[in-house]
Motif scaffolding. Structure first.
Motif, mmCIF file in Angstrom:
data_model
loop_
_atom_site.group_PDB
_atom_site.id
_atom_site.type_symbol
_atom_site.label_atom_id
_atom_site.label_comp_id
_atom_site.label_asym_id
_atom_site.label_seq_id
_atom_site.Cartn_x
_atom_site.Cartn_y
_atom_site.Cartn_z
ATOM 1 N N GLU A 174 -25.939 7.149 -18.591
ATOM 2 C CA GLU A 174 -25.297 7.314 -17.291
ATOM 3 C C GLU A 174 -24.219 6.267 -17.083
ATOM 4 O O GLU A 174 -24.300 5.171 -17.651
ATOM 5 C CB GLU A 174 -26.337 7.170 -16.169
ATOM 6 N N GLY A 175 -23.243 6.624 -16.257
ATOM 7 C CA GLY A 175 -22.173 5.682 -15.978
ATOM 8 C C GLY A 175 -21.651 5.842 -14.573
ATOM 9 O O GLY A 175 -22.072 6.732 -13.827
ATOM 10 N N LYS A 176 -20.732 4.935 -14.213
ATOM 11 C CA LYS A 176 -20.072 5.083 -12.922
ATOM 12 C C LYS A 176 -18.576 4.869 -13.078
ATOM 13 O O LYS A 176 -18.120 4.121 -13.952
ATOM 14 C CB LYS A 176 -20.665 4.148 -11.881
ATOM 15 N N TYR B 255 -21.943 9.496 -13.179
ATOM 16 C CA TYR B 255 -21.951 10.600 -14.139
ATOM 17 C C TYR B 255 -23.019 10.428 -15.215
ATOM 18 O O TYR B 255 -23.459 9.322 -15.505
ATOM 19 C CB TYR B 255 -20.565 10.780 -14.780
ATOM 20 N N GLY B 256 -23.443 11.560 -15.782
ATOM 21 C CA GLY B 256 -24.257 11.576 -16.989
ATOM 22 C C GLY B 256 -23.347 11.744 -18.184
ATOM 23 O O GLY B 256 -22.222 12.235 -18.048
ATOM 24 N N GLU B 257 -23.803 11.336 -19.345
ATOM 25 C CA GLU B 257 -22.939 11.417 -20.530
ATOM 26 C C GLU B 257 -23.725 11.690 -21.802
ATOM 27 O O GLU B 257 -24.848 11.203 -21.966
ATOM 28 C CB GLU B 257 -22.191 10.084 -20.707
ATOM 29 N N GLU B 258 -23.109 12.475 -22.675
ATOM 30 C CA GLU B 258 -23.612 12.594 -24.044
ATOM 31 C C GLU B 258 -22.443 12.366 -25.000
ATOM 32 O O GLU B 258 -21.397 12.997 -24.864
ATOM 33 C CB GLU B 258 -24.235 13.969 -24.297
ATOM 34 N N ASN C 263 -21.191 15.402 -13.576
ATOM 35 C CA ASN C 263 -21.551 14.789 -12.298
ATOM 36 C C ASN C 263 -23.055 14.545 -12.264
ATOM 37 O O ASN C 263 -23.842 15.455 -12.535
ATOM 38 C CB ASN C 263 -21.134 15.741 -11.166
ATOM 39 N N LYS C 264 -23.458 13.318 -11.947
ATOM 40 C CA LYS C 264 -24.880 12.957 -12.007
ATOM 41 C C LYS C 264 -25.726 13.800 -11.048
ATOM 42 O O LYS C 264 -26.900 14.045 -11.309
ATOM 43 C CB LYS C 264 -25.025 11.471 -11.663
ATOM 44 N N TYR C 265 -25.124 14.239 -9.951
ATOM 45 C CA TYR C 265 -25.915 14.940 -8.915
ATOM 46 C C TYR C 265 -25.786 16.465 -8.998
ATOM 47 O O TYR C 265 -26.773 17.183 -8.863
ATOM 48 C CB TYR C 265 -25.522 14.403 -7.531
ATOM 49 N N SER C 266 -24.579 16.961 -9.268
ATOM 50 C CA SER C 266 -24.402 18.423 -9.301
ATOM 51 C C SER C 266 -24.534 18.966 -10.722
ATOM 52 O O SER C 266 -24.634 20.171 -10.911
ATOM 53 C CB SER C 266 -23.020 18.796 -8.766
ATOM 54 N N ALA C 267 -24.520 18.092 -11.722
ATOM 55 C CA ALA C 267 -24.574 18.469 -13.145
ATOM 56 C C ALA C 267 -23.326 19.228 -13.603
ATOM 57 O O ALA C 267 -23.256 19.720 -14.724
ATOM 58 C CB ALA C 267 -25.826 19.260 -13.485
ATOM 59 N N GLU C 268 -22.321 19.324 -12.727
ATOM 60 C CA GLU C 268 -21.068 19.981 -13.104
ATOM 61 C C GLU C 268 -20.359 19.164 -14.193
ATOM 62 O O GLU C 268 -20.211 17.953 -14.068
ATOM 63 C CB GLU C 268 -20.165 20.077 -11.870
#
Lengths: 161, 161
Positions: A22-24, A35-38, A58-63
């Motif tokens: 995860e990041g910001k 955000y989430g990241e791979e 997006n960490k919350y909407s997963a978009e």
């Protein structure tokens, strides 16, 4: 192949695999976001080159948000070059070096050499800190409206495979 | 989203998947060579963008050769932009358009807008012809020593998944 190049390749080989975390994002001109990241790193079998891919959401909407992929090239003198293209159309070429840390980890530092197809940008820089199965990075940038280099992204990833 | 953009996205969606095949490389300054290739196209879930990867290998020794990845972006006006980075360090931004063919296939034509980090190149162009599960392409380039645009690569791929 020089000793410096061999050592650098060996170090970077610990990146091979899939990383998640995860990041910001922050910048003077935007609302902060999380955000989430791979990310993935793969070695070219016959060349001193690694392929890199990055997807964030997006960490919350997963978009899905940012997509990027590119290559880290290890030069004869042990310096490294990172060229990438991005889902928004921008391409970057960054030059950098690798530094060993006392605790056994290492740091890659890159500064932009060429930025194309994104008029707002003046300069970008990236620092990756790799310590075992943890990778943290900071992406900084300067733009025509924010001419001082400022932190834009920071994230912590764990190796998952 | 405009109708033109929607139509173009729909067309390009037929690219999604994995393609394999063979090609040959020629240029006034090199010995001809033959290669195997695997390419992939993936759609960004939330943006009018496709991610592209390409790996080629020597047809006879199976040694890996060229690696490349990048993005095809479908613009509001139905035009397309292709930005990529390559294992040798080069980055390219190409602008193009999509043309329907009478037989139901389509053609994508790209001309370079920006080439970075490869001093020998002056211009590149790519044509992709997609007809069902067959994709053929031609890559042309001009260099400082060969200033006329000349064919460099041509290949035929079949969709395998």
């Amino acid at each position: 192949m020089s000793d410096k190049q061999k050592q650098c390749l060996e170090r970077l080989s610990t990146l091979i695999g899939r990383w998640k975390g995860e990041g910001k994002g922050t910048y003077p001109t935007i609302e902060p976001f999380e955000y989430g990241e791979e990310s993935t790193f793969e070695r070219h079998r016959n060349k001193p080159v690694f392929h890199f891919t990055q997807k964030t959401w997006n960490k919350y909407s997963a978009e899905y948000m940012h997509w990027e992929s590119g290559f880290i090239i290890v030069k004869e003198d042990g310096s490294i070059e990172f060229s990438n293209s991005q889902g928004g159309g921008r391409t970057e070429v960054l030059l950098g070096s690798l530094r060993e840390e006392k605790d056994g980890g290492f740091v890659m530092n890159f500064q932009s050499k060429v930025l194309s197809n994104d008029d707002k940008l003046v300069k970008t820089a990236r620092e990756f800190v790799i310590d075992g199965d943890q990778l943290t990075y900071v992406v900084s940038m300067s733009t025509h409206t924010t001419p001082e280099l400022q932190k834009h992204l920071e994230a912590t990833l764990k190796k998952v495979s």
